[in-house]
Design a protein around this motif. Structure first.
Motif, PDB file in Angstrom:
ATOM      1  N   SER A 143      -3.331  -2.646  -7.185  1.00 37.20           N
ATOM      2  CA  SER A 143      -2.886  -1.280  -6.872  1.00 37.20           C
ATOM      3  C   SER A 143      -1.414  -1.268  -6.473  1.00 37.20           C
ATOM      4  CB  SER A 143      -3.763  -0.663  -5.780  1.00 37.20           C
ATOM      5  OG  SER A 143      -3.710  -1.407  -4.576  1.00 37.20           O
ATOM      6  N   ASP A 144      -0.927  -2.327  -5.836  1.00 36.36           N
ATOM      7  CA  ASP A 144       0.509  -2.451  -5.571  1.00 36.36           C
ATOM      8  C   ASP A 144       1.296  -2.531  -6.876  1.00 36.36           C
ATOM      9  OD1 ASP A 144       0.602  -2.276  -2.829  1.00 36.36           O
ATOM     10  OD2 ASP A 144       0.981  -4.401  -2.467  1.00 36.36           O
ATOM     11  N   ARG A 176       0.787  -1.225   0.000  1.00 36.36           N
ATOM     12  CA  ARG A 176       0.000   0.000   0.000  1.00 36.36           C
ATOM     13  C   ARG A 176       0.823   1.279   0.000  1.00 36.36           C
ATOM     14  NH1 ARG A 176      -4.639   0.794   3.869  1.00 36.36           N
ATOM     15  NH2 ARG A 176      -3.053   0.607   5.483  1.00 36.36           N
ATOM     16  N   ASP A 177       2.135   1.191   0.066  1.00 37.67           N
ATOM     17  CA  ASP A 177       2.941   2.414   0.016  1.00 37.67           C
ATOM     18  C   ASP A 177       4.267   2.141  -0.681  1.00 37.67           C
ATOM     19  OD1 ASP A 177       3.287   5.118   0.381  1.00 37.67           O
ATOM     20  OD2 ASP A 177       4.068   4.947   2.412  1.00 37.67           O
ATOM     21  N   GLU A 211     -10.305   0.137   3.782  1.00 34.92           N
ATOM     22  CA  GLU A 211     -10.067   1.006   4.919  1.00 34.92           C
ATOM     23  C   GLU A 211     -11.361   1.235   5.698  1.00 34.92           C
ATOM     24  OE1 GLU A 211      -7.422   2.323   6.287  1.00 34.92           O
ATOM     25  OE2 GLU A 211      -6.130   1.331   4.864  1.00 34.92           O
ATOM     26  N   CYS A 234      -8.364   3.381  -6.850  1.00 29.17           N
ATOM     27  CA  CYS A 234      -8.365   3.499  -5.391  1.00 29.17           C
ATOM     28  C   CYS A 234      -9.130   4.732  -4.919  1.00 29.17           C
ATOM     29  CB  CYS A 234      -6.934   3.542  -4.858  1.00 29.17           C
ATOM     30  SG  CYS A 234      -6.027   2.000  -5.062  1.00 29.17           S
ATOM     31  N   GLY A 269      -1.389   6.345   0.730  1.00 28.56           N
ATOM     32  CA  GLY A 269      -0.340   6.196  -0.262  1.00 28.56           C
ATOM     33  C   GLY A 269       0.197   7.556  -0.663  1.00 28.56           C
ATOM     34  N   SER A 302      -9.245  -7.725  -1.737  1.00 29.37           N
ATOM     35  CA  SER A 302      -8.816  -6.381  -1.382  1.00 29.37           C
ATOM     36  C   SER A 302      -8.887  -6.165   0.112  1.00 29.37           C
ATOM     37  CB  SER A 302      -9.684  -5.335  -2.099  1.00 29.37           C
ATOM     38  OG  SER A 302     -11.020  -5.397  -1.617  1.00 29.37           O
ATOM     39  N   ALA A 311      -7.326  -1.240  -1.134  1.00 30.11           N
ATOM     40  CA  ALA A 311      -5.981  -1.591  -1.574  1.00 30.11           C
ATOM     41  C   ALA A 311      -5.987  -3.030  -2.066  1.00 30.11           C
ATOM     42  CB  ALA A 311      -4.991  -1.441  -0.423  1.00 30.11           C
TER      43      ALA A 311
END
Length: 724
Positions: A567-568, A505-506, A540, A557, A548, A537, A563
């Protein structure tokens, strides 16, 4: 009946392993399940847990040349054991019976007995190779590079025979090398795959990997710490333990292995291959005094004298952490304020194979009282300081060595900060991969939340690409390509190899760290979340918004606030392009505000190589550069289902398959891309829009949840320095 037989083995081992005056510890697995991974065993390299067994090398029906040959793996019990310690003159630990195992050099060595069930299978009647080994290793590291073929996942051409390996193994070898008696033998290996003692199994009627039918074998390894001798026995599974060993040899573990060592298995394949399966395993070990290393009392809790450690321990530990998080959130919702209670160390210590616990004063001393001059970076989740701590048995330099670390000090001691701390610790504690930053330990004293990571001497990737320090050389092409491969390998582990799917996620350049060899290490798991394997998924909390950094966040997103693995992959595509181009994902260039749009235009015009970092002055591999550009664009596709999965990404980087076709014009972002009930992992390309769909250009990145404040965290993160 099989479980009953295994328990009977356990009783025999408990009686035979140590004297009646010695305490014992151990464990037992009658089968293996995915929940064991990370909780009870550490799975490394090409190993896996599948079909109730440890698959030390891959078990696959896919193309053998790609998935089965030239592989190496290891599976280690998650917690190390003390195999020897020095006795003080006069016997500080007491009676003469306890000194019976002590050498003239003053080392007392533990006795142990283990039995495991193996099935070494040759698919479709092929000729097997190379071998499977029971191993004692000094650390929980994976097999070294180049350890396939005859190196059995133990050593490689440059390290074989080096006493610094601190490895002892009992091999079941199915390939004859020049130094082997035959292709069906057992051997004792010390620091090398060239055995110090061997014995053929053929005279006993034992064939490690018979042509047909497949045969399971029980293997007993008994070590006498007083006599300094090891004995190995092999028999068809379910039959009695043979009275005579097939191999017996002198072995001084006090001289050969690290004081604290890991037990487990290693295996490899070469040009020929076999399936190396461990179906069951138990062990009983003499328990030596914990000594004064500061961690004995905690290890005594973790290594309880029982021998039935199983899946329930790992599951219960994770449940404790998750239950705490849920209770804290409910309490916050009821009271409107954070819970003032501190996280109890018991929760964290209950994590199987948990990391080292530091006292707060140790960390304060290591960072010079958190001196600003020791600061490495900071962000929304905390500040990172450099420090030096005293090593323990898990440290590369051993007990008493100086270990460089990066200390993440959480900035919020509130309930949310504690939740972040627990979430990060519960995930990264169970992850084991050579391209992930290793967690060294933790501390929760004096109201402070601290995580201690191994220090990365070359900082973060973005520092080398965009803010090089004085005298720092530009990253060359070969290093850049290897960094991309390392990140892809780490992402594949998180998405597909670990027993739970983990979304980072980041993923961004500032969270990709570089070790002393400039090898990539993916770090900062403060945003990472594990999702159930049957889900697609992680969502949140309501109002939580998108997490992110702008430029790395996939367009969907902002509409789903979910996430996913896709998306990664989108974020990975942004990293690929910035590594190739030497530019940030969000930048102004030739009228474009995003790097991906500019590169896509060059691709359309047949000028893709013009995107390569001009500072390289043409010193790059054109074929590799084109491959990376196409891969980066494919990962940046606006439709999630069109992005490649991590197994394909790895094959593309190896050059064994071409990148997916990339259209000359960047497709429009269409939402929703499929029926609302379908998960993102199963999205298909939508040929056109309907009245219920919204067709957007890349500017859609700024739409949707922007007015709800979903991008607040994204902009905050973009402005921060890297976190270790």
């Amino acid at each position: 009946m099989a479980r009953a037989r295994f328990l009977l083995h356990l009783l025999v081992l408990s009686a035979a392993c140590v004297s009646t005056n010695a305490a014992a510890t151990g464990f037992s697995f009658s089968r293996f399940v995915s929940a064991d991974r990370g909780a009870n065993v550490t799975v490394l390299g090409d190993a896996n847990i599948d079909q109730g067994a440890l698959q030390i090398t891959p078990d696959s029906l896919n193309d053998a040349a790609t998935y089965l040959t030239h592989k190496s793996g290891r599976v280690l019990y998650a917690t190390p054991f003390r195999l020897w310690h020095r006795e003080e003159a006069g016997g500080r630990h007491g009676s003469s019976s306890k000194l019976a195992n002590t050498t003239a050099g003053g080392k007392r060595v533990a006795s142990f007995s283990t039995v495991f069930t193996v099935n070494v299978f040759r698919p479709n009647g092929t000729e097997p190779a190379e071998g499977l080994a029971f191993v004692i290793a000094p650390s929980a590291e994976g097999p070294p590079a180049g350890s396939s073929g005859g190196y059995l996942g133990l050593t490689n051409a440059s390290t074989d025979g080096d006493a610094a390996n601190r490895i002892v193994a009992v091999e079941l070898d199915t390939e004859k090398q020049p130094y082997d008696p035959d292709a069906n033998h057992v051997g004792l290996n010390v620091h090398s795959v060239v055995s110090v003692a061997t014995a053929s199994l053929t005279p006993l009627g034992v064939q490690i990997s018979p042509a047909a039918p497949a045969t399971k074998y029980d293997v007993w390894v008994d070590y006498d710490g007083a006599a300094r001798r090891v004995a190995v026995r092999v028999a068809v599974a379910g039959t009695a333990k043979p009275p005579r060993p097939v191999l017996a040899a002198p072995l001084d573990l006090g001289a050969a292995v690290a004081e604290w060592s890991y037990f487990g298995f290693a295996a490899s394949t070469g040009r020929k291959y076999q399936l190396n399966c461990v179906l069951a395993w138990n062990m009983t070990l003499e328990k030596l005094p914990s000594g004064d290393d500061g961690g004995g009392r905690r290890r005594a809790l973790g290594l309880a004298v029982g021998v039935a450690v199983g899946v329930a321990v790992g599951v219960a530990a994770v449940a404790v952490v998750l239950a705490y998080v849920c209770v804290a959130k409910r309490r916050k919702a009821r009271s409107g304020e954070g819970s003032g209670s501190a996280i109890t160390g018991t929760m964290i210590r209950s994590l199987a194979g948990g990391p080292r616990e530091f006292e707060y004063r140790e960390i304060r001393r290591a960072t010079n009282n958190f001196d600003d001059r020791m600061k490495l970076g900071q962000g929304g989740y905390g500040v990172v300081y450099r420090g030096v701590v005293v090593g323990d048995h898990t440290s590369p330099g051993g007990v008493g060595s100086a270990v460089d670390v990066a200390v993440k000090k959480f900035s919020r001691a509130s309930t949310q900060g504690q939740n972040d701390f627990l979430a990060e610790l519960s995930i990264i504690n169970r992850l084991r991969h050579k391209h992930l930053v290793r967690l060294v330990g933790w501390s929760h004293d004096n109201g402070e939340l601290l995580l201690v990571y191994e220090f990365m001497p070359n900082g973060s990737l973005d520092q080398h690409l965009f803010t090089p320090a004085a005298g720092r050389q530009l990253l060359g092409w070969e290093l850049r390509y290897n960094i991309v491969k390392g990140v892809a390998s780490a992402l594949h582990y998180l998405h597909d190899e670990y027993d739970q799917r983990v979304v980072h996620r980041d993923l961004k350049a500032s969270n990709i760290m570089l070790d002393a060899a400039f090898s990539a290490r993916l770090g900062d798991f403060g945003l990472a979340r594990a999702i159930e394997t049957d889900k697609t998924s992680y969502m949140e909390e309501a109002g939580g918004g998108v997490h992110g950094t702008v430029g790395y966040i996939a367009p969907e997103c902002f509409h789903t606030e979910k996430a996913t693995r896709e998306s990664d992959v989108y974020a990975f595509g942004a990293v690929v392009l910035e590594v190739v181009c030497g530019r940030r994902p969000r930048c102004d260039i030739e009228g474009f505000h995003f790097l991906v749009d500019w590169v896509w235009r060059l691709h359309r015009d047949g000028r893709a190589l013009e995107a390569v970092d001009a500072r390289l002055d043409g010193a790059f591999d054109a074929a590799q550069a084109e491959r990376l550009i196409l891969l980066g664009l494919a990962c940046s596709h606006p439709t999630p289902a069109e992005r490649p999965k991590t197994p394909a990404i790895q094959q593309i980087l190896l050059g064994s398959m071409p990148p997916p076709p990339v259209p000359p014009f960047k497709p429009s972002f269409v939402w929703p891309a499929t029926d609302a009930g379908a998960g993102l992992d199963t999205m298909s390309t939508t040929a056109g829009t309907t009245t219920s769909q919204l067709s957007l250009t890349s500017a859609s990145t700024w739409s949707g949840s922007f007015m709800k404040g979903s991008l607040r965290h994204a902009f905050e993160q973009e402005a921060t320095d890297s976190l270790a």
